[in-house]
Design a protein around this motif. Structure first.
Motif, mmCIF file in Angstrom:
data_model
loop_
_atom_site.group_PDB
_atom_site.id
_atom_site.type_symbol
_atom_site.label_atom_id
_atom_site.label_comp_id
_atom_site.label_asym_id
_atom_site.label_seq_id
_atom_site.Cartn_x
_atom_site.Cartn_y
_atom_site.Cartn_z
ATOM 1 N N GLU A 174 -43.567 2.127 -4.924
ATOM 2 C CA GLU A 174 -44.502 1.661 -5.950
ATOM 3 C C GLU A 174 -45.597 0.805 -5.311
ATOM 4 O OE1 GLU A 174 -44.479 -0.794 -10.202
ATOM 5 O OE2 GLU A 174 -42.585 -0.314 -9.188
ATOM 6 N N VAL A 175 -46.810 0.985 -5.781
ATOM 7 C CA VAL A 175 -47.961 0.350 -5.136
ATOM 8 C C VAL A 175 -47.798 -1.162 -5.083
ATOM 9 C CG1 VAL A 175 -49.537 2.217 -5.766
ATOM 10 C CG2 VAL A 175 -49.293 0.253 -7.289
ATOM 11 N N ASN A 176 -48.219 -1.711 -3.943
ATOM 12 C CA ASN A 176 -48.273 -3.155 -3.713
ATOM 13 C C ASN A 176 -46.918 -3.850 -3.908
ATOM 14 O OD1 ASN A 176 -51.058 -3.297 -3.027
ATOM 15 N ND2 ASN A 176 -51.569 -3.062 -5.196
ATOM 16 N N THR A 177 -45.825 -3.148 -3.554
ATOM 17 C CA THR A 177 -44.500 -3.773 -3.608
ATOM 18 C C THR A 177 -43.988 -4.131 -2.224
ATOM 19 O OG1 THR A 177 -43.439 -1.590 -3.570
ATOM 20 C CG2 THR A 177 -43.847 -2.579 -5.745
ATOM 21 N N GLN A 178 -44.560 -3.542 -1.172
ATOM 22 C CA GLN A 178 -44.120 -3.822 0.197
ATOM 23 C C GLN A 178 -45.196 -4.647 0.904
ATOM 24 O OE1 GLN A 178 -40.933 -2.942 0.857
ATOM 25 N NE2 GLN A 178 -41.048 -2.225 -1.268
ATOM 26 N N VAL A 179 -45.477 -5.822 0.355
ATOM 27 C CA VAL A 179 -46.542 -6.678 0.892
ATOM 28 C C VAL A 179 -46.066 -8.125 0.947
ATOM 29 C CG1 VAL A 179 -48.429 -5.191 0.113
ATOM 30 C CG2 VAL A 179 -47.558 -6.949 -1.415
ATOM 31 N N CYS A 180 -46.717 -8.887 1.824
ATOM 32 C CA CYS A 180 -46.421 -10.314 1.944
ATOM 33 C C CYS A 180 -47.717 -11.013 2.350
ATOM 34 C CB CYS A 180 -45.311 -10.545 2.968
ATOM 35 S SG CYS A 180 -45.837 -10.249 4.686
ATOM 36 N N PRO A 181 -47.738 -12.324 2.415
ATOM 37 C CA PRO A 181 -48.975 -13.013 2.810
ATOM 38 C C PRO A 181 -49.536 -12.571 4.160
ATOM 39 C CG PRO A 181 -47.472 -14.579 1.817
ATOM 40 C CD PRO A 181 -46.719 -13.285 1.948
ATOM 41 N N VAL A 182 -48.646 -12.176 5.106
ATOM 42 C CA VAL A 182 -49.126 -11.775 6.434
ATOM 43 C C VAL A 182 -49.903 -10.466 6.349
ATOM 44 C CG1 VAL A 182 -48.461 -11.076 8.772
ATOM 45 C CG2 VAL A 182 -47.313 -13.005 7.667
ATOM 46 N N CYS A 183 -49.275 -9.406 5.789
ATOM 47 C CA CYS A 183 -49.981 -8.118 5.780
ATOM 48 C C CYS A 183 -51.067 -8.063 4.719
ATOM 49 C CB CYS A 183 -49.001 -6.952 5.646
ATOM 50 S SG CYS A 183 -47.916 -7.000 4.218
ATOM 51 N N MET A 184 -51.072 -9.020 3.787
ATOM 52 C CA MET A 184 -52.175 -9.097 2.821
ATOM 53 C C MET A 184 -53.341 -9.916 3.368
ATOM 54 S SD MET A 184 -50.095 -9.618 -0.752
ATOM 55 C CE MET A 184 -51.578 -9.648 -1.771
ATOM 56 N N GLY A 185 -53.163 -10.491 4.562
ATOM 57 C CA GLY A 185 -54.258 -11.205 5.202
ATOM 58 C C GLY A 185 -54.578 -12.550 4.589
ATOM 59 N N MET A 186 -53.587 -13.238 4.038
ATOM 60 C CA MET A 186 -53.837 -14.548 3.446
ATOM 61 C C MET A 186 -54.198 -15.570 4.527
ATOM 62 S SD MET A 186 -53.504 -14.214 0.224
ATOM 63 C CE MET A 186 -52.718 -13.234 -1.065
ATOM 64 N N PRO A 187 -55.147 -16.445 4.260
ATOM 65 C CA PRO A 187 -55.543 -17.456 5.263
ATOM 66 C C PRO A 187 -54.360 -18.330 5.672
ATOM 67 C CG PRO A 187 -57.124 -17.371 3.451
ATOM 68 C CD PRO A 187 -55.958 -16.538 3.037
ATOM 69 N N GLY A 188 -54.284 -18.607 6.961
ATOM 70 C CA GLY A 188 -53.255 -19.512 7.472
ATOM 71 C C GLY A 188 -51.945 -18.850 7.843
ATOM 72 N N THR A 189 -51.814 -17.544 7.590
ATOM 73 C CA THR A 189 -50.569 -16.856 7.950
ATOM 74 C C THR A 189 -50.584 -16.468 9.420
ATOM 75 O OG1 THR A 189 -51.504 -14.749 7.222
ATOM 76 C CG2 THR A 189 -50.178 -15.965 5.624
ATOM 77 N N LEU A 190 -49.389 -16.345 10.000
ATOM 78 C CA LEU A 190 -49.272 -16.045 11.425
ATOM 79 C C LEU A 190 -48.478 -14.750 11.640
ATOM 80 C CD1 LEU A 190 -48.509 -19.587 12.865
ATOM 81 C CD2 LEU A 190 -50.654 -18.318 13.033
ATOM 82 N N PRO A 191 -49.045 -13.802 12.392
ATOM 83 C CA PRO A 191 -48.327 -12.550 12.677
ATOM 84 C C PRO A 191 -47.282 -12.741 13.771
ATOM 85 C CG PRO A 191 -50.441 -12.553 13.802
ATOM 86 C CD PRO A 191 -50.395 -13.824 12.992
ATOM 87 N N THR A 192 -46.232 -11.921 13.737
ATOM 88 C CA THR A 192 -45.214 -11.880 14.794
ATOM 89 C C THR A 192 -45.028 -10.424 15.198
ATOM 90 O OG1 THR A 192 -44.079 -13.787 13.830
ATOM 91 C CG2 THR A 192 -42.845 -12.462 15.430
ATOM 92 N N LEU A 193 -45.198 -10.103 16.480
ATOM 93 C CA LEU A 193 -45.182 -8.718 16.933
ATOM 94 C C LEU A 193 -43.778 -8.108 16.882
ATOM 95 C CD1 LEU A 193 -46.619 -6.275 18.214
ATOM 96 C CD2 LEU A 193 -46.263 -7.349 20.446
ATOM 97 N N ASN A 194 -43.698 -6.899 16.337
ATOM 98 C CA ASN A 194 -42.460 -6.115 16.275
ATOM 99 C C ASN A 194 -42.198 -5.497 17.655
ATOM 100 O OD1 ASN A 194 -40.495 -4.121 15.836
ATOM 101 N ND2 ASN A 194 -41.272 -3.601 13.799
ATOM 102 N N GLU A 195 -41.081 -5.878 18.289
ATOM 103 C CA GLU A 195 -40.771 -5.417 19.646
ATOM 104 C C GLU A 195 -40.634 -3.898 19.724
ATOM 105 O OE1 GLU A 195 -37.385 -6.171 23.157
ATOM 106 O OE2 GLU A 195 -37.276 -7.226 21.253
ATOM 107 N N LYS A 196 -40.080 -3.277 18.653
ATOM 108 C CA LYS A 196 -39.884 -1.833 18.649
ATOM 109 C C LYS A 196 -41.202 -1.077 18.782
ATOM 110 C CE LYS A 196 -35.533 -0.676 18.362
ATOM 111 N NZ LYS A 196 -34.917 0.184 19.393
ATOM 112 N N VAL A 197 -42.264 -1.630 18.229
ATOM 113 C CA VAL A 197 -43.584 -0.986 18.317
ATOM 114 C C VAL A 197 -44.004 -0.854 19.773
ATOM 115 C CG1 VAL A 197 -46.037 -1.217 17.732
ATOM 116 C CG2 VAL A 197 -44.281 -1.779 16.027
ATOM 117 N N VAL A 198 -43.793 -1.920 20.544
ATOM 118 C CA VAL A 198 -44.126 -1.902 21.972
ATOM 119 C C VAL A 198 -43.281 -0.860 22.698
ATOM 120 C CG1 VAL A 198 -44.195 -3.259 24.087
ATOM 121 C CG2 VAL A 198 -44.845 -4.318 21.911
ATOM 122 N N GLU A 199 -41.983 -0.821 22.402
ATOM 123 C CA GLU A 199 -41.099 0.150 23.056
ATOM 124 C C GLU A 199 -41.524 1.583 22.749
ATOM 125 O OE1 GLU A 199 -37.076 -0.611 21.959
ATOM 126 O OE2 GLU A 199 -37.024 -2.609 22.865
#
Length: 478
Positions: free
Chosen positions: A33-58
């Motif tokens: 369902e639209v806009n159910t898999q979101v959080c402040p990080v992936c919505m680009g809210m000011p002040g949020t900090l990303p953390t890199l997914n290790e599996k993506v690098v692998e």
């Protein structure tokens, strides 16, 4: 076209099938369902900090190894700045100067010839959201579920010289992604898509022409049509005395044409700078080596092996190698070593392929095993049963899981190969069909088929047709 050569480069974007997104813990899944898999990080809210997914690098490093790239043990991430309604931060985290993988190549086969396509780089980045357009509301709405879905972008060198080479390159990349199990490659869901760069030049020229980029290419067949259309368009412009403008064009597959979207951006337009919220990516050399060791035999290597070692045509080898289940079945049957490779290939690409296509089932979801398939093929090669009987046995195996030999015995399908019995049968048939015998001796060779058919009828289909034909032919020549 005869006076010109097309020059094509491809940028392939593949969504990775990690459990979560690239910089947050939101679920990475399609069709929710639209806009159910979101959080402040992936919505680009000011002040949020990303953390890199290790599996993506692998996963990116695995693809880099598969495409013979240099793996950078130290790389960084950058902000690529641009505004678009489905990009809430107004920038995308990507990689600019130092990608994870670079300077690689991919060997493809086209018309039986091998060609090497250079790979400039493979880098990681986040996907944007998706705009929704519907007649039930005015304007557009945005679904941010896709924001932050991990991508790898595979950028080729401009080494492709035809739409056929482009299709072979794309199909090889898709099959590698599936072999590595790092992307589901569902084009209808946008899991793999590509941008196409096309230019043309006079044959013999070493200078590149002005390139145009095509967006919205949603299938490999659309890529072929788009490349051919754009090359033809550019040639017509040049032949009319015009010049090619460097621009981004949108491909409309329904209309079979493209049109201008915007002038082509250069790197400086994106104002790249290092992502301040993420540290450099540092991958130990032993980790890089371990990821390389985990890679299975890849489809392009399988195709070469199938053609060289087993005498398959390139088309058949490709159809088997590019499908994980087909290639697993073929390799397992070959390892048993009781029947001909061509016979195995024919069964996989005909009856098995028809069954899986018609039912939507995978081979692994049926009772058909390599042992049962080879056992069935052996009975055909030995002349124990006919091809038509083998197809009936095949269906019963799929329905019941019974062993082929048991089915053949139970149904009384075995052909009679007793020479003495078949010779007497042939004598009786020839004696009762004097006209056809005379027709054959007078040059009407099609009478042979009729006589063999009468023998098969007299045996109620149990006679071995190959032996019957030999016996009848010999008797007619005496």
């Amino acid at each position: 076209m005869q006076d010109y050569e097309m020059v094509v480069g491809l940028e392939v974007h593949a969504e990775l099938n990690t459990a979560s997104k690239i910089y947050c813990n939101c679920r990475n899944a399609f069709g929710l369902e639209v806009n159910t898999q979101v959080c402040p990080v992936c919505m680009g809210m000011p002040g949020t900090l990303p953390t890199l997914n290790e599996k993506v690098v692998e996963y990116a490093i695995k693809m880099g190894h598969a495409m013979n790239c240099k793996i950078n043990a130290v790389s960084k991430q950058d902000r690529k700045n641009y505004f678009y309604p489905d990009l809430p931060k107004a920038y995308q985290i990507s990689q600019a100067e130092v990608p994870l993988c670079e300077n690689g190549y991919l060997d493809i086969m086209v018309d039986g010839e091998e060609k090497r396509i250079g790979v400039t780089r493979i880098h990681i980045e986040e996907d944007a959201g998706k705009l929704l357009h519907d007649a039930s509301f005015s304007g557009s709405l945005v679904d941010l579920n896709r924001c932050g879905v991990p991508l790898i972008e595979i950028v080729s060198e401009p080494d492709i010289r035809s739409s056929a080479e482009a299709k072979a390159y794309l199909e090889t990349i898709k099959s590698i992604l599936q072999y590595l199990n790092i992307s589901d490659c569902k084009m209808q869901e946008g899991s793999i898509r590509c941008d196409v760069n096309v230019s043309v030049r006079k044959k013999g020229s070493t200078e590149f022409g002005t390139r145009c980029e095509m967006k919205n290419v949603n299938s490999f067949s659309a890529a072929v049509r788009g490349i051919e259309y754009e090359a033809k368009r550019q040639i017509e412009v040049l032949e009319a005395g015009g010049t090619i403008a460097q621009e981004t064009r949108r491909w409309d597959d329904a209309k079979g044409m493209n049109y201008t979207m915007r002038s082509k951006e250069d790197a400086q337009d994106y104002r790249y700078f290092p992502e301040p919220d993420l540290l450099s990516i540092v991958v130990p050399e032993e980790k890089i080596a371990a990821l390389k060791a985990s890679i299975p035999e890849l489809p392009n290597a399988k195709i070469r092996r199938y053609v060289k070692d087993f005498g398959l045509s390139q088309v058949d080898a490709t159809l088997i190698a590019e499908d994980l289940e087909r290639s697993a079945m073929f390799d397992a049957c070959i390892a048993i070593g009781t029947c001909k490779p061509k016979s195995i290939s024919n069964w996989i690409l005909s009856d098995i392929a028809k069954f899986t296509n018609d039912t939507g089932k995978k081979i692994s979801e049926t009772p058909l095993t390599p042992q049962r398939l080879t056992e069935l093929i052996v009975q055909v090669e030995k002349g124990v049963i006919s091809n038509s009987s083998a197809k009936k046995v095949f269906q019963i195996v799929l329905e019941t899981g019974k062993e082929p030999l048991a089915i053949i015995e139970e149904k009384g399908m075995a052909q009679n190969s007793d020479t003495g019995f078949l010779e007497q049968l042939a004598k009786d048939v020839l004696a009762n069909n004097e006209k056809s015998v005379n027709d054959y001796k007078n040059g009407k060779t099609n009478a042979l088929g009729y006589l063999v058919g009468q023998c098969m009828k007299a045996s109620k289909g149990k006679a071995n047709p190959g032996i019957v034909k030999e016996i009848v032919t010999k008797m007619l020549s005496e």
